[in-house]
Motif scaffolding. Structure first.
Motif, PDB file in Angstrom:
ATOM      1  N   MET A   1      -3.142  81.965  -9.480  1.00  0.00           N
ATOM      2  CA  MET A   1      -1.720  81.784  -9.196  1.00  0.00           C
ATOM      3  C   MET A   1      -0.836  82.495 -10.218  1.00  0.00           C
ATOM      4  N   MET A   2      -1.053  82.244 -11.510  1.00  0.00           N
ATOM      5  CA  MET A   2      -0.241  82.960 -12.491  1.00  0.00           C
ATOM      6  C   MET A   2      -1.144  83.854 -13.323  1.00  0.00           C
ATOM      7  N   LEU A 186       5.949  80.471 -19.662  1.00  0.00           N
ATOM      8  CA  LEU A 186       6.894  80.506 -18.543  1.00  0.00           C
ATOM      9  C   LEU A 186       7.796  81.731 -18.610  1.00  0.00           C
ATOM     10  N   LYS A 187       7.593  82.599 -19.600  1.00  0.00           N
ATOM     11  CA  LYS A 187       8.413  83.807 -19.724  1.00  0.00           C
ATOM     12  C   LYS A 187       8.263  84.673 -18.468  1.00  0.00           C
ATOM     13  N   SER A 188       9.364  85.235 -18.018  1.00  0.00           N
ATOM     14  CA  SER A 188       9.365  85.915 -16.720  1.00  0.00           C
ATOM     15  C   SER A 188       8.402  87.102 -16.653  1.00  0.00           C
ATOM     16  N   TYR A 191       5.087  86.757 -14.958  1.00  0.00           N
ATOM     17  CA  TYR A 191       5.024  86.462 -13.528  1.00  0.00           C
ATOM     18  C   TYR A 191       5.090  87.691 -12.642  1.00  0.00           C
ATOM     19  N   LYS A 192       5.041  88.860 -13.283  1.00  0.00           N
ATOM     20  CA  LYS A 192       5.156  90.118 -12.565  1.00  0.00           C
ATOM     21  C   LYS A 192       4.215  90.171 -11.352  1.00  0.00           C
ATOM     22  N   TYR A 194       2.394  87.824  -9.935  1.00  0.00           N
ATOM     23  CA  TYR A 194       2.602  86.682  -9.040  1.00  0.00           C
ATOM     24  C   TYR A 194       3.740  86.943  -8.061  1.00  0.00           C
ATOM     25  N   ILE A 195       4.875  87.402  -8.587  1.00  0.00           N
ATOM     26  CA  ILE A 195       6.037  87.604  -7.723  1.00  0.00           C
ATOM     27  C   ILE A 195       5.868  88.835  -6.843  1.00  0.00           C
ATOM     28  N   GLU A 196       5.289  89.893  -7.415  1.00  0.00           N
ATOM     29  CA  GLU A 196       5.093  91.092  -6.593  1.00  0.00           C
ATOM     30  C   GLU A 196       4.146  90.825  -5.434  1.00  0.00           C
ATOM     31  N   MET A 198       3.762  87.916  -4.020  1.00  0.00           N
ATOM     32  CA  MET A 198       4.520  87.065  -3.109  1.00  0.00           C
ATOM     33  C   MET A 198       5.408  87.916  -2.188  1.00  0.00           C
ATOM     34  N   LEU A 199       5.992  88.947  -2.766  1.00  0.00           N
ATOM     35  CA  LEU A 199       6.948  89.756  -2.008  1.00  0.00           C
ATOM     36  C   LEU A 199       6.278  90.730  -1.036  1.00  0.00           C
ATOM     37  N   LYS A 201       3.666  89.967   0.790  1.00  0.00           N
ATOM     38  CA  LYS A 201       2.988  89.234   1.885  1.00  0.00           C
ATOM     39  C   LYS A 201       3.831  89.198   3.137  1.00  0.00           C
TER      40      LYS A 201
END
Lengths: 201, 201
Positions: A1-2, A186-188, A191-192, A194-196, A198-199, A201
């Motif tokens: 996940m992360m 939790l620093k952004s 999450y690179k 993880y978010i990429e 997500m986007l 999908k």
């Protein structure tokens, strides 16, 4: 996940700040301590790859030449240094690694590991620092004065660190460091992926 | 002992991220919420200086002219804005202030409050975000599609934030934010006065 890469935490602080005791607490559970390499003989009970990486002078000098050490020094005709490979491997495995390093050494580490977290351990007051240094009772006034002067020089470097932890009560200081590590995770930038993902999908 | 100025925490996140629920939890105890100014009429039960600063159009426009608003917008012929003075006063009193602000507004706030902490609230997965948006059951497919597209645009801005908090379980998300604030209070720049006083003694 992360992203699960571990963190590198550099702990510095003047003699008398109690950083050694803090480190002992932290490595009981969640953190692992960076293992140093040395050319000195193992003492009774010391195990290779646990307490130190014991090396011959030839092996150690080869590590220096190959740039495998984060920093090193020579005390009393023995080499001491911090091998990068152990830290890098541990961090890749998701472990949080603590490096207890003097202020001067810490500044060198910053150029190799700009993503490390730099924490400066402070005594609660200057009087407390003084009494902790005297309290050991084994040093002459001259030695204590020198240590105090050095502590003042080190304290002036606090700005180079990301965080300050005042070691008033040991449990609080340890909890502060755990807190810092939890927040850093939790620093952004972590999450690179993880978010990429997500986007897309 | 330490600098006791409060923190400014900017919370953003796409519609469906659950940031409103998180804010409600945070202000139960340790945080205070920034109060907006508006020119709309108070609804039943709404109190001036508690729910909003209720202003006349003349008063509001004067606030705009004097640069007293952090950001403002006009919806349905009513002004809404964030007065700086309430935030500045609260922070000076040592209170931690939460600002729930849209991504676009948050970027404006960054230039006024570069020392604020920017936290982006995320849904655990894109599917979850979608189902939360649909779950409200009150919107047409068209509206949902528009909100999703906007959420994607907002998610792309995550790098502009300091921290990411994934709102999987509410209690965890709330605890993550408390953790971030505790760690931020240990940042070395906050200890300037403390250490300088220590060194001059």
């Amino acid at each position: 996940m992360m992203q699960s890469e571990g963190l590198k935490i550099i702990l510095s602080g003047p003699s008398g700040s109690g950083k050694g005791t803090i480190v002992k607490e932290l490595i009981k559970e969640d953190f692992i301590l960076s293992i140093s390499a040395t050319t000195r003989q193992p003492r009774v009970g010391e195990q290779d790859e646990v307490h130190y990486f014991f090396k011959s002078v030839e092996e150690f000098e080869e590590m220096i030449e190959k740039g495998e050490l984060l920093e090193y020094a020579n005390f009393c005709n023995n080499y001491y240094g911090t091998p990068k490979s152990f830290i890098d491997k541990s961090v890749e495995e998701g472990k949080d690694v603590i490096l207890e390093i003097e202020v001067q050494g810490a500044m060198q580490v910053k150029s190799v590991y700009p993503d490390a977290i730099f924490v400066f351990i402070m005594p609660p007051t200057f009087e407390e620092l003084k009494s902790r240094l005297i309290g050991r009772g084994t040093e002459t006034d001259d030695v204590i004065e020198k240590r105090l002067a050095r502590a003042v020089d080190e304290l002036k470097m606090y700005k180079e660190y990301d965080y300050i932890v005042i070691n008033d009560r040991l449990e609080d200081a340890v909890e502060h460091i755990r807190n810092i590590v939890r927040a850093e995770k939790l620093k952004s930038y972590r999450y690179k992926t993880y978010i990429e993902e997500m986007l897309t999908k």
